[in-house]
Design a protein around this motif. Structure first.
Motif, PDB file in Angstrom:
ATOM      1  N   PRO A 155       0.801  -1.227   0.000  1.00 30.49           N
ATOM      2  CA  PRO A 155       0.000   0.000   0.000  1.00 30.49           C
ATOM      3  C   PRO A 155       0.834   1.278   0.000  1.00 30.49           C
ATOM      4  CG  PRO A 155      -0.979  -1.603   1.477  1.00 30.49           C
ATOM      5  CD  PRO A 155       0.334  -2.183   1.021  1.00 30.49           C
ATOM      6  N   ASN A 156       1.974   1.290   0.708  1.00 31.13           N
ATOM      7  CA  ASN A 156       2.797   2.502   0.735  1.00 31.13           C
ATOM      8  C   ASN A 156       3.530   2.749  -0.581  1.00 31.13           C
ATOM      9  OD1 ASN A 156       4.530   0.324   1.090  1.00 31.13           O
ATOM     10  ND2 ASN A 156       5.932   1.461   2.412  1.00 31.13           N
ATOM     11  N   GLN A 157       3.547   1.759  -1.493  1.00 30.71           N
ATOM     12  CA  GLN A 157       4.168   1.913  -2.807  1.00 30.71           C
ATOM     13  C   GLN A 157       3.134   2.194  -3.892  1.00 30.71           C
ATOM     14  OE1 GLN A 157       5.854  -2.093  -2.804  1.00 30.71           O
ATOM     15  NE2 GLN A 157       7.918  -1.226  -2.687  1.00 30.71           N
ATOM     16  N   TYR A 158       1.861   2.092  -3.537  1.00 26.10           N
ATOM     17  CA  TYR A 158       0.814   2.107  -4.551  1.00 26.10           C
ATOM     18  C   TYR A 158       0.788   3.416  -5.351  1.00 26.10           C
ATOM     19  CZ  TYR A 158      -3.788   1.961  -6.748  1.00 26.10           C
ATOM     20  OH  TYR A 158      -4.809   2.005  -7.665  1.00 26.10           O
ATOM     21  N   ALA A 159       0.880   4.554  -4.681  1.00 28.81           N
ATOM     22  CA  ALA A 159       0.814   5.844  -5.380  1.00 28.81           C
ATOM     23  C   ALA A 159       1.921   5.964  -6.419  1.00 28.81           C
ATOM     24  CB  ALA A 159       0.882   6.997  -4.384  1.00 28.81           C
ATOM     25  N   GLY A 160       3.134   5.552  -6.043  1.00 29.95           N
ATOM     26  CA  GLY A 160       4.245   5.603  -6.979  1.00 29.95           C
ATOM     27  C   GLY A 160       4.063   4.642  -8.143  1.00 29.95           C
ATOM     28  N   PHE A 161       3.531   3.450  -7.846  1.00 27.10           N
ATOM     29  CA  PHE A 161       3.308   2.468  -8.900  1.00 27.10           C
ATOM     30  C   PHE A 161       2.212   2.937  -9.855  1.00 27.10           C
ATOM     31  CE2 PHE A 161       1.381  -1.696 -10.285  1.00 27.10           C
ATOM     32  CZ  PHE A 161       2.410  -2.029 -11.151  1.00 27.10           C
ATOM     33  N   LYS A 162       1.149   3.518  -9.309  1.00 28.82           N
ATOM     34  CA  LYS A 162       0.072   4.035 -10.158  1.00 28.82           C
ATOM     35  C   LYS A 162       0.596   5.157 -11.060  1.00 28.82           C
ATOM     36  CE  LYS A 162      -4.712   5.696  -9.986  1.00 28.82           C
ATOM     37  NZ  LYS A 162      -4.532   6.845 -10.894  1.00 28.82           N
ATOM     38  N   ALA A 163       1.448   6.025 -10.517  1.00 27.76           N
ATOM     39  CA  ALA A 163       2.038   7.094 -11.324  1.00 27.76           C
ATOM     40  C   ALA A 163       2.910   6.509 -12.433  1.00 27.76           C
ATOM     41  CB  ALA A 163       2.846   8.036 -10.439  1.00 27.76           C
ATOM     42  N   TYR A 164       3.654   5.455 -12.097  1.00 28.53           N
ATOM     43  CA  TYR A 164       4.476   4.786 -13.121  1.00 28.53           C
ATOM     44  C   TYR A 164       3.595   4.219 -14.224  1.00 28.53           C
ATOM     45  CZ  TYR A 164       7.047   1.101 -15.472  1.00 28.53           C
ATOM     46  OH  TYR A 164       7.586   0.288 -16.439  1.00 28.53           O
ATOM     47  N   MET A 165       2.478   3.589 -13.864  1.00 26.31           N
ATOM     48  CA  MET A 165       1.579   3.028 -14.870  1.00 26.31           C
ATOM     49  C   MET A 165       0.910   4.117 -15.703  1.00 26.31           C
ATOM     50  SD  MET A 165       1.909  -0.183 -14.929  1.00 26.31           S
ATOM     51  CE  MET A 165       0.521  -0.493 -16.051  1.00 26.31           C
ATOM     52  N   ASP A 166       0.640   5.274 -15.090  1.00 25.00           N
ATOM     53  CA  ASP A 166       0.146   6.416 -15.867  1.00 25.00           C
ATOM     54  C   ASP A 166       1.179   6.811 -16.919  1.00 25.00           C
ATOM     55  OD1 ASP A 166      -2.296   6.669 -14.559  1.00 25.00           O
ATOM     56  OD2 ASP A 166      -1.531   8.093 -13.069  1.00 25.00           O
ATOM     57  N   ARG A 167       2.444   6.850 -16.522  1.00 23.17           N
ATOM     58  CA  ARG A 167       3.519   7.174 -17.466  1.00 23.17           C
ATOM     59  C   ARG A 167       3.611   6.099 -18.554  1.00 23.17           C
ATOM     60  NH1 ARG A 167       8.726   9.522 -17.543  1.00 23.17           N
ATOM     61  NH2 ARG A 167       9.571   9.082 -19.634  1.00 23.17           N
ATOM     62  N   PHE A 168       3.443   4.834 -18.171  1.00 19.74           N
ATOM     63  CA  PHE A 168       3.486   3.735 -19.132  1.00 19.74           C
ATOM     64  C   PHE A 168       2.424   3.923 -20.214  1.00 19.74           C
ATOM     65  CE2 PHE A 168       2.559  -0.519 -20.687  1.00 19.74           C
ATOM     66  CZ  PHE A 168       3.825  -1.082 -20.820  1.00 19.74           C
ATOM     67  N   VAL A 169       1.206   4.300 -19.802  1.00 15.37           N
ATOM     68  CA  VAL A 169       0.123   4.518 -20.762  1.00 15.37           C
ATOM     69  C   VAL A 169       0.441   5.699 -21.671  1.00 15.37           C
ATOM     70  CG1 VAL A 169      -2.313   5.169 -20.992  1.00 15.37           C
ATOM     71  CG2 VAL A 169      -1.629   3.450 -19.309  1.00 15.37           C
ATOM     72  N   VAL A 170       0.963   6.785 -21.113  1.00 20.40           N
ATOM     73  CA  VAL A 170       1.343   7.952 -21.920  1.00 20.40           C
ATOM     74  C   VAL A 170       2.401   7.557 -22.953  1.00 20.40           C
ATOM     75  CG1 VAL A 170       2.493  10.200 -21.861  1.00 20.40           C
ATOM     76  CG2 VAL A 170       0.720   9.658 -20.193  1.00 20.40           C
ATOM     77  N   ASP A 171       3.383   6.776 -22.529  1.00 17.68           N
ATOM     78  CA  ASP A 171       4.438   6.341 -23.452  1.00 17.68           C
ATOM     79  C   ASP A 171       3.891   5.412 -24.533  1.00 17.68           C
ATOM     80  OD1 ASP A 171       6.271   7.836 -22.092  1.00 17.68           O
ATOM     81  OD2 ASP A 171       7.230   6.161 -21.051  1.00 17.68           O
ATOM     82  N   ASN A 172       2.751   4.785 -24.279  1.00 17.01           N
ATOM     83  CA  ASN A 172       2.090   3.936 -25.267  1.00 17.01           C
ATOM     84  C   ASN A 172       1.262   4.723 -26.278  1.00 17.01           C
ATOM     85  OD1 ASN A 172       1.529   0.586 -24.740  1.00 17.01           O
ATOM     86  ND2 ASN A 172       2.715   1.698 -23.234  1.00 17.01           N
ATOM     87  N   SER A 173       0.966   5.982 -25.965  1.00 19.34           N
ATOM     88  CA  SER A 173      -0.101   6.686 -26.671  1.00 19.34           C
ATOM     89  C   SER A 173       0.349   7.459 -27.902  1.00 19.34           C
ATOM     90  CB  SER A 173      -0.807   7.648 -25.706  1.00 19.34           C
ATOM     91  OG  SER A 173       0.091   8.662 -25.279  1.00 19.34           O
ATOM     92  N   ASP A 174       1.629   7.459 -28.225  1.00 17.93           N
ATOM     93  CA  ASP A 174       2.120   8.225 -29.370  1.00 17.93           C
ATOM     94  C   ASP A 174       1.738   7.535 -30.684  1.00 17.93           C
ATOM     95  OD1 ASP A 174       3.393  10.236 -30.772  1.00 17.93           O
ATOM     96  OD2 ASP A 174       5.202  10.168 -29.517  1.00 17.93           O
ATOM     97  N   ASN A 175       1.938   8.250 -31.771  1.00 18.53           N
ATOM     98  CA  ASN A 175       1.666   7.712 -33.110  1.00 18.53           C
ATOM     99  C   ASN A 175       2.880   7.889 -34.009  1.00 18.53           C
ATOM    100  OD1 ASN A 175      -1.289   6.916 -33.170  1.00 18.53           O
ATOM    101  ND2 ASN A 175      -1.476   9.028 -32.459  1.00 18.53           N
ATOM    102  N   ILE A 176       2.965   7.047 -35.002  1.00 17.40           N
ATOM    103  CA  ILE A 176       3.907   7.225 -36.113  1.00 17.40           C
ATOM    104  C   ILE A 176       3.113   7.818 -37.269  1.00 17.40           C
ATOM    105  CG2 ILE A 176       5.363   6.027 -37.790  1.00 17.40           C
ATOM    106  CD1 ILE A 176       5.863   3.900 -35.612  1.00 17.40           C
ATOM    107  N   ILE A 177       3.668   8.867 -37.855  1.00 18.22           N
ATOM    108  CA  ILE A 177       2.979   9.519 -38.968  1.00 18.22           C
ATOM    109  C   ILE A 177       3.783   9.305 -40.248  1.00 18.22           C
ATOM    110  CG2 ILE A 177       2.092  11.697 -39.896  1.00 18.22           C
ATOM    111  CD1 ILE A 177       1.854  12.720 -37.045  1.00 18.22           C
TER     112      ILE A 177
END
Length: 251
Positions: free
Chosen positions: A225-247
């Motif tokens: 539980p004390n790591q959850y906030a950091g892990f959730k933030a990491y997963m938010d970053r993971f999704v952002v890094d997934n969201s780009d496009n090639i044009i």
């Protein structure tokens, strides 16, 4: 000999040294006339997956080609259970589960040599996969491997998050783009980590060939539980890094 080996005979395809996820709960108790001790049940749960795509993109945005996947260790054990159950739909979804991606041929091999492995080769088709806007084509930067949303929804946790296994995966895409098109936008390198979790995405081009590489590592099963906030933030970053496009743009 004297070496104890974990085994669960209720699985579809038992393999010495491996247990199904439903019984991996920390430690198990040996009860024997001569032995009474605890045994670690989480010492052989490394899910290894390597995917290699060879794809062609045409002027209409259709993708087609082959994918070769090699699962090793615990990953191979889990795939062997699917194969033993005759669960081809579940196996196909693990190859290309995105809507609109179809598999026309699939060959499966089980290798039990020095390393337990399952090897799959499949022909895949994705009609109208690229989005066409004027003289440009957009494709997701990680194609079929894109994670579109964070699976962690709660803002806080009172209990640990338990993951089913350690995970080490690599994915490589080679995409041949049609003549007359070139990449006008290619994402930069994306890398992030949190404790024992990490990912790295890289993108390159040479003539008509695009190469995308993704490496993901997870060497922990428990998020306290004390790591959850950091892990959730990491997963938010993971999704952002997934969201780009090639044009791609016509020359």
């Amino acid at each position: 000999g004297e070496q104890p080996i974990l085994l669960d005979a209720t699985t579809s395809r038992p393999v010495a040294g491996y247990l199904p996820q439903r019984v991996i709960n920390g430690r198990g108790r040996v009860i024997d006339p001569d032995i009474n001790q605890w045994v670690d049940l989480e010492n052989n749960i490394s899910f290894k997956e390597n995917k290699y795509y060879e794809l062609d993109l045409d002027e209409q945005g259709n993708l087609s080609g082959t994918v070769t996947i090699r699962w090793e260790d615990y990953g191979a054990f889990l795939k062997m259970q699917q194969i033993a159950r005759g669960d081809n739909d579940e196996l196909k979804n693990s190859i290309a589960g995105k809507s609109g991606v179809s598999i026309t041929e699939m060959e499966v091999q089980t290798l039990m040599e020095d390393t337990l492995a399952v090897l799959v080769t499949a022909q895949i088709n994705a009609p109208n996969f690229a989005q066409i806007i004027g003289n440009e084509m957009l494709i997701p930067a990680l194609l079929f491997e894109t994670l579109e949303e964070n699976p962690l929804k709660s803002e806080q946790r009172l209990f640990p998050v338990k993951l089913p296994y350690h995970n080490n995966s690599s994915t490589t895409f080679h995409i041949r783009v049609p003549q007359g098109f070139s990449a006008s936008h290619l994402p930069g390198r994306k890398v992030a980590s949190f404790h024992r979790f990490a990912h790295e995405f890289t993108f390159s081009k040479e003539d008509q060939l695009l190469t995308i590489s993704a490496r993901i590592r997870n060497n922990s099963r428990t998020i306290n539980p004390n790591q959850y906030a950091g892990f959730k933030a990491y997963m938010d970053r993971f999704v952002v890094d997934n969201s780009d496009n090639i044009i791609l743009k016509t020359n």
